[in-house]
Motif scaffolding. Structure first.
Motif, PDB file in Angstrom:
ATOM      1  N   UNK A  63       0.869  -1.268   0.015  1.00 53.32           N
ATOM      2  CA  UNK A  63      -0.017   0.091   0.267  1.00 53.32           C
ATOM      3  C   UNK A  63       1.054   1.253   0.151  1.00 53.32           C
ATOM      4  N   UNK A  64       1.805   1.026   1.000  1.00 57.44           N
ATOM      5  CA  UNK A  64       2.783   2.370   0.935  1.00 57.44           C
ATOM      6  C   UNK A  64       3.630   2.426  -0.493  1.00 57.44           C
ATOM      7  N   UNK A  65       3.953   1.712  -0.885  1.00 57.74           N
ATOM      8  CA  UNK A  65       4.627   1.795  -2.273  1.00 57.74           C
ATOM      9  C   UNK A  65       3.590   2.269  -3.417  1.00 57.74           C
ATOM     10  N   UNK A  66       2.263   1.556  -3.319  1.00 54.79           N
ATOM     11  CA  UNK A  66       1.266   2.175  -4.252  1.00 54.79           C
ATOM     12  C   UNK A  66       1.256   3.611  -4.076  1.00 54.79           C
ATOM     13  N   UNK A  67       1.046   4.153  -2.753  1.00 55.47           N
ATOM     14  CA  UNK A  67       0.843   5.746  -2.610  1.00 55.47           C
ATOM     15  C   UNK A  67       1.936   6.514  -3.379  1.00 55.47           C
ATOM     16  N   UNK A  68       3.282   5.703  -3.083  1.00 55.57           N
ATOM     17  CA  UNK A  68       4.503   6.748  -3.463  1.00 55.57           C
ATOM     18  C   UNK A  68       4.363   6.777  -5.014  1.00 55.57           C
ATOM     19  N   UNK A  69       4.224   5.621  -5.599  1.00 56.33           N
ATOM     20  CA  UNK A  69       4.063   5.571  -7.104  1.00 56.33           C
ATOM     21  C   UNK A  69       3.204   6.463  -7.496  1.00 56.33           C
ATOM     22  N   UNK A  70       1.778   6.488  -6.873  1.00 58.78           N
ATOM     23  CA  UNK A  70       1.009   7.529  -7.369  1.00 58.78           C
ATOM     24  C   UNK A  70       1.307   8.971  -7.346  1.00 58.78           C
TER      25      UNK A  70
END
Lengths: 149, 270, 260
Positions: C11-18
């Motif tokens: 989830x954290x990676x998703x946030x950063x990538x978005x």
């Protein structure tokens, strides 16, 4: 919708925004076009400026005639040196006038009131007020009263 | 016909979300002919068009259009190349806030500096070609599905492209609209000498107009040739697809565990 | 347990990538300077949709908020006998805080969600794709005018909101409750500074306008092109914009009006 109509409506919208900004400037913040420029500088030294702040008003008989430009400490006399910007139109302040720090209302902002003297000569740009009266410090007043001095 | 290939795909590998959609597709699309690309749903036929149009980049392999290697093109060159391509999207993709006339005029206005009266002539000509000159004042929401596609077709040929790609042009059309589209595609190809790529799973219509066809399945080309050659193709899978048989090499059942176990009829479980 | 930690990380990676995607998206939108001949009519059109059509809700809300401020201010200040200060109180609250913030929240709900839905729908119906295939960059043609329109319209709306609010406050304070009009304006003028209060408020609304428009167009452009995707993107626009506005408001207030 026709291009032209859109242009006119959007134009009106932008004009309304500008007019509103003008209203905020003139009516709400009291910015007047002549306030910039035409001013000259006077100085006043105080033992205690209390809550006086830059941009505060300078008045005479209740009428605003200028603003406080800056307040700094004179490191030789350890007094506060206040720089006043006075409207150029008021060029005949008697030389023995006094600068007094007053409070508007009981809890309001502090400002400088110039109590007029009787001298025939007037202050010229760059002069310093001869007599000043510092801020009335309510706390000190009360403690003085309590200790009976 | 390989000598006059307009589009060449060589060992194209493409995967999305961890799924391999193309696994070494090699394909030549001849110039000036209608090529049909067929295959079951979900084999990435639309993806293939996007690879050709440069909207997607392959993981490896070459996609070349008219001698340009598409994935390696710079943005500017890619956009210039696209001016020579027309694409008819499955939904028509008309701009909903513009009228039919403005939709067709859109590419002309963006890419040319023609005066208004010339734009008007071209737009009316293109609309006439699809039989919708009278509908120029309508908005896209007022059009039927078939008409939407015809307007979109008029728009994609507005700049007289060299290549036109049709994405499922027949999907969801009634027989009359389908007949109109078949006629239009054929006419456009013969009158303008367009290279046409047609992606479809409507076998009879596609085979009736294409000069050349290829069938994709599981990320590979499983059969290609002229319609005649394909009908005689030895592969079971090609035959299953062409004739629409429910069961064959492509099974009817989605892979599942043993039916008896699922229904709980093995003794002792209850 | 491990699964949960892994999910958290993902989830954290998703946030950063978005965040990364939206940054790249922004660069793409702002990269090309539009040609005035084609860009200006498009901008005007979007200003109409984003700005003019939001005017009604902004004016009505501004009027009521100003009137409420007038009423509340009067009841509190009259306890101290200083009800003349309501002019100052209303003007400062509106110009510094409520004008930019409430306008931004209304804007996110009214214009931001509409922008997201419109762009999402254009994506779902392949209009963006087809534009790309016609050799037209949708980022510049579709997204950029909308972003700029939001950016320009927001401060205008916020200023109008403040003025209408002050007028509403005057209506209640002066006309109904009988505060002396001269004191109302005089107090206001002596305490509101054009640069420190009015312009800082405008700067706030410029920042909010940019952020709201950015979030709205990005959510539309990045949405899953289905009806469920569009509706969730629209919700996200409103939620993220509101949070961003309130969070940024604290930061900006601290920088502009805080003493450090």
């Amino acid at each position: 919708m026709a291009q032209r109509t859109t242009e006119v409506i959007v134009g009106l919208f932008m004009i309304a925004g500008l007019a509103a900004l003008l209203f905020l400037a003139l009516q709400v913040s009291g910015l007047s076009p002549k306030s910039a420029g035409d001013r000259y500088t006077l100085y006043a030294n105080f033992n205690d400026t209390g809550g006086l702040a830059p941009r505060g008003k300078v008045s005479m008989a209740g009428v605003t005639i200028g603003a406080i430009e800056s307040i700094e400490l004179d490191t030789e006399t350890f007094q506060a040196r206040v720089v006043l910007a006075i409207d150029a139109g008021i060029d005949n302040i008697p030389a023995d006038s006094a600068a007094v720090i007053r409070t508007s209302g009981l809890l309001g902002d502090q400002y400088i009131d110039i109590s007029v003297g009787g001298d025939l000569e007037s202050l010229s740009p760059g002069d310093t007020f001869y007599s000043t009266q510092s801020a009335m410090n309510l706390e000190r007043l009360i403690s003085n009263f309590a200790s009976g001095r | 016909m390989e000598s006059s290939a307009y589009i060449t795909l060589k060992d194209v590998v493409f995967s999305r979300a961890g799924r391999r959609i193309f696994d070494g597709v090699t394909l030549d699309i001849p110039k000036g002919k209608i090529t049909a690309i067929m295959g079951p749903s979900g084999t990435g036929k639309t993806t293939l068009l996007r690879l050709i149009g440069g909207q997607l980049r392959p993981d490896s392999g070459q996609v070349s259009v008219d001698g340009h290697n598409v994935p390696a093109l710079k943005r500017k060159d890619l956009y210039r190349l696209r001016e020579k391509m027309g694409m008819l999207f499955q939904s028509g993709a008309l701009f909903t806030d513009l009228s039919v006339y403005e939709n067709v005029a859109f590419p002309l206005r963006v890419h040319t500096k023609l005066p208004e009266d010339m734009i008007r002539d071209i737009v009316l000509m293109k609309l006439e070609a699809v039989g919708l000159r009278g509908a120029r004042k309508l908005m896209p929401s007022e059009l039927s599905g078939g008409m939407t596609r015809r307007v979109a077709l008029a728009r994609s040929i507005a700049l007289d492209p060299e290549l036109i790609m049709y994405d499922e042009p027949f999907a969801g059309q009634d027989p009359i609209a389908m007949g109109v589209l078949v006629k239009l595609i054929r006419d456009l190809n013969s009158s303008m000498g367009l290279t046409s790529v047609l992606v479809s799973h409507d076998v009879p219509e596609s085979l009736s107009i294409c000069h050349y066809a290829c069938i994709l399945a599981d990320g590979k080309v499983i059969g290609e040739g002229t319609p005649e050659e394909l009908r005689q193709h030895p592969s079971d899978r090609v035959q299953q697809f062409l004739n629409g048989q429910p069961d064959g090499p492509v099974p009817f059942h989605y892979p599942a565990s043993d039916a008896a176990a699922d229904f709980g009829v093995t003794g002792g479980a209850l | 347990m491990m699964d949960r930690i892994a999910a958290l990380g993902r989830g954290g990676l998703d946030v950063i990538s978005s965040f990364g995607r939206s940054g790249r998206f922004l660069v793409g939108v702002l990269a090309g300077i539009p040609r005035p001949a084609t860009g200006f009519p498009l901008l005007l059109r979007q200003l109409y949709f984003v700005g003019v059509l939001s005017l009604a809700i902004v004016v009505v809300s501004g009027l009521f908020i100003g009137m409420v401020l007038g009423l509340q201010g009067y009841t509190i200040l009259s306890d101290y006998g200083s009800e003349a200060a309501i002019g100052q109180m209303i003007a400062l609250t509106l110009v510094r805080e409520l004008g930019p913030v409430v306008t931004a929240l209304l804007f996110a709900g009214r214009a931001g969600s509409a922008l997201t839905a419109e762009i999402g729908l254009m994506k779902a119906t392949e209009q963006l794709s087809s534009m790309e295939m016609m050799g037209v960059d949708p980022l510049r043609r579709v997204i950029a005018p909308r972003l700029w329109a939001g950016f320009i319209a927001m401060p205008v709306l916020a200023i109008i909101f403040s003025v209408v609010g002050i007028w509403g406050g005057m209506l209640v304070g002066v006309d109904w409750l009988g505060v002396f009009e001269g004191a109302f304006w005089g107090n206001m003028q002596s305490s509101v500074d054009f640069v420190d209060d009015v312009l800082n408020g405008v700067i706030k609304s410029v920042v909010f306008g940019f952020v709201c428009a950015w979030i709205a167009v990005y959510q539309g452009y990045d949405c899953v092109p289905t009806s469920a995707g569009i509706s969730s993107a629209t919700t996200k626009t409103v939620v993220y914009s509101s949070l961003a506005v309130l969070g940024l408001d604290f930061v900006l207030t601290a920088v502009m009006f805080g003493d450090f």
